[in-house]
Scaffold this motif. Structure first.
Motif, PDB file in Angstrom:
ATOM      1  N   SER A 113       0.852  -1.195   0.000  1.00 36.83           N
ATOM      2  CA  SER A 113       0.000   0.000   0.000  1.00 36.83           C
ATOM      3  C   SER A 113       0.886   1.243   0.000  1.00 36.83           C
ATOM      4  O   SER A 113       1.748   1.388   0.878  1.00 36.83           O
ATOM      5  N   PHE A 114       0.679   2.117  -0.953  1.00 34.52           N
ATOM      6  CA  PHE A 114       1.458   3.356  -1.000  1.00 34.52           C
ATOM      7  C   PHE A 114       1.205   4.194   0.246  1.00 34.52           C
ATOM      8  O   PHE A 114       2.123   4.768   0.824  1.00 34.52           O
ATOM      9  N   MET A 115      -0.046   4.257   0.677  1.00 31.85           N
ATOM     10  CA  MET A 115      -0.399   5.085   1.827  1.00 31.85           C
ATOM     11  C   MET A 115       0.349   4.658   3.083  1.00 31.85           C
ATOM     12  O   MET A 115       0.671   5.487   3.940  1.00 31.85           O
ATOM     13  N   GLU A 148       0.896   8.506   3.836  1.00 31.20           N
ATOM     14  CA  GLU A 148      -0.426   9.024   4.197  1.00 31.20           C
ATOM     15  C   GLU A 148      -0.307  10.308   5.019  1.00 31.20           C
ATOM     16  O   GLU A 148      -1.061  11.265   4.815  1.00 31.20           O
ATOM     17  N   LEU A 281      -1.806  -0.333 -10.729  1.00 31.52           N
ATOM     18  CA  LEU A 281      -2.491   0.800 -10.098  1.00 31.52           C
ATOM     19  C   LEU A 281      -3.171   1.663 -11.148  1.00 31.52           C
ATOM     20  O   LEU A 281      -4.330   2.066 -11.000  1.00 31.52           O
ATOM     21  N   GLU A 287      -7.115   0.386  -5.959  1.00 28.15           N
ATOM     22  CA  GLU A 287      -6.736   0.787  -4.606  1.00 28.15           C
ATOM     23  C   GLU A 287      -7.084   2.250  -4.330  1.00 28.15           C
ATOM     24  O   GLU A 287      -7.140   3.077  -5.242  1.00 28.15           O
ATOM     25  N   ASP A 289      -5.133   4.183  -3.123  1.00 29.58           N
ATOM     26  CA  ASP A 289      -3.926   4.922  -3.499  1.00 29.58           C
ATOM     27  C   ASP A 289      -4.146   5.744  -4.765  1.00 29.58           C
ATOM     28  O   ASP A 289      -3.596   6.841  -4.911  1.00 29.58           O
ATOM     29  N   TYR A 290      -4.949   5.189  -5.710  1.00 30.42           N
ATOM     30  CA  TYR A 290      -5.061   5.808  -7.034  1.00 30.42           C
ATOM     31  C   TYR A 290      -5.564   7.251  -6.997  1.00 30.42           C
ATOM     32  O   TYR A 290      -4.896   8.148  -7.529  1.00 30.42           O
ATOM     33  N   ILE A 293      -2.903   9.592  -5.324  1.00 30.12           N
ATOM     34  CA  ILE A 293      -1.689   9.799  -6.123  1.00 30.12           C
ATOM     35  C   ILE A 293      -1.976  10.710  -7.315  1.00 30.12           C
ATOM     36  O   ILE A 293      -1.226  11.649  -7.592  1.00 30.12           O
TER      37      ILE A 293
END
Length: 320
Positions: A113-115, A148, A281, A287, A289-290, A293
């Motif tokens: 997860s990017f967050m 995040e 993504l 997700e 995240d999209y 971002i």
């Protein structure tokens, strides 16, 4: 911050004559610098840093999002270097400051997860160097930063958190006004009294005339209007409202430029080295995240050139 004004200074400095004169005026304020010789020596580098930086941004905005993190990250680096050259005539003084100054952790392929991802700041490299010389931050308050938390510090992006019921930043005033209004709930989050809270933020404000405490909020009255918010006060690019982190754990960095740098660094690494995750993504958009971002990338493309142009304009006000 007004978007229509962007590039006025950048455009003006696209000649050897104007670039050299600008550097000469900057160097006149520095002790022990031969302003005439150094401005002549650095004017081409200065001019190209600015030109290439803007071109990275302009071309990046016209490219698919697939490539944007790389373009915006290197655009930012060039504009930072131009700014540094106005106050550090011998930049780069050593090869140690040429590194990015940040590292990203090895990623787990499953459930990434990017967050939840983090970056780690380093002692040497561009990040600590520009933080110190451009924003007077000798050492970042933390070694690791969660994506995040960083996204939540950007006023425009914080509105996405609001849509999912999270309060990250709150509006406390407007640029050019001499009053700041805080909800009393923020005192609980910071574990401070109104007096202690005011003392904590005092260094980033003009002279405080008085603090008025009401039932649900308190008001800080300033001796002069707040025209250039700094420290934990961030500004929304389009409406000029002043934002402040609602939670103590988000009281992280004293410059929004530092926040964007850390986020863009990590996104550019994902873009380059995590092709499968990045591709998934952008194509599946599965997700959370999209949206964060993509909205961040739209925002940073416009805002960072503005913020770094403002930083250059500070030099002109310093020497009249």
């Amino acid at each position: 911050m007004k978007n229509k004004e962007i590039n006025v200074l950048y455009t003006y400095l696209q000649s050897q004559q104007t670039a050299q004169q600008f550097l000469y005026d900057c160097y006149q304020n520095l002790d022990g610098v031969e302003a005439s010789a150094k401005s002549y020596e650095n004017c081409n580098s200065f001019m190209y840093y600015l030109d290439h930086g803007i071109q990275f941004y302009e071309n990046g905005k016209n490219l698919d999002i697939l490539f944007q993190p790389i373009m915006f990250f290197y655009g930012m680096i060039h504009l930072l270097k131009a700014n540094l050259l106005t106050i550090r005539p011998d930049y780069p003084e050593s090869t140690t400051i040429l590194a990015h100054g940040v590292s990203s952790r090895k990623r787990k392929k499953k459930d990434y997860s990017f967050m939840d991802d983090e970056v780690k700041t380093q002692q040497n490299g561009l990040f600590p160097y520009f933080s110190k010389h451009l924003f007077s931050v000798s050492q970042a308050p933390f070694e690791k930063f969660k994506m995040e938390d960083l996204l939540g510090l950007i006023p425009e992006v914080s509105s996405l958190f609001t849509l999912q019921g999270q309060k990250e930043m709150i509006t406390v005033g407007e640029v050019g006004m001499s009053e700041l209004h805080f909800p009393n709930a923020i005192l609980d989050n910071y574990h401070l009294t109104a007096k202690s809270f005011t003392q904590r933020i005092n260094a980033y404000l003009p002279v405080i005339e008085q603090t008025e405490i009401n039932k649900n909020s308190f008001c800080i009255k300033l001796s002069v209007p707040l025209h250039k918010p700094s420290g934990p006060f961030f500004t929304h690019a389009s409406n000029n409202l002043i934002y402040f982190p609602f939670h103590r754990r988000k009281y992280l960095l004293n410059s929004e430029v530092m926040v964007h740098y850390l986020l863009l660094y990590n996104l550019s690494m994902l873009c380059r080295y995590e092709s499968e995750w990045w591709g998934d993504l952008l194509s599946a958009k599965s997700e959370i995240d999209y949206p964060f971002i993509t909205y961040f990338l739209q925002n940073t493309a416009e805002k960072i050139p503005l913020l770094l142009e403002e930083k250059l304009l500070e030099r002109t006000s310093n020497h009249g």
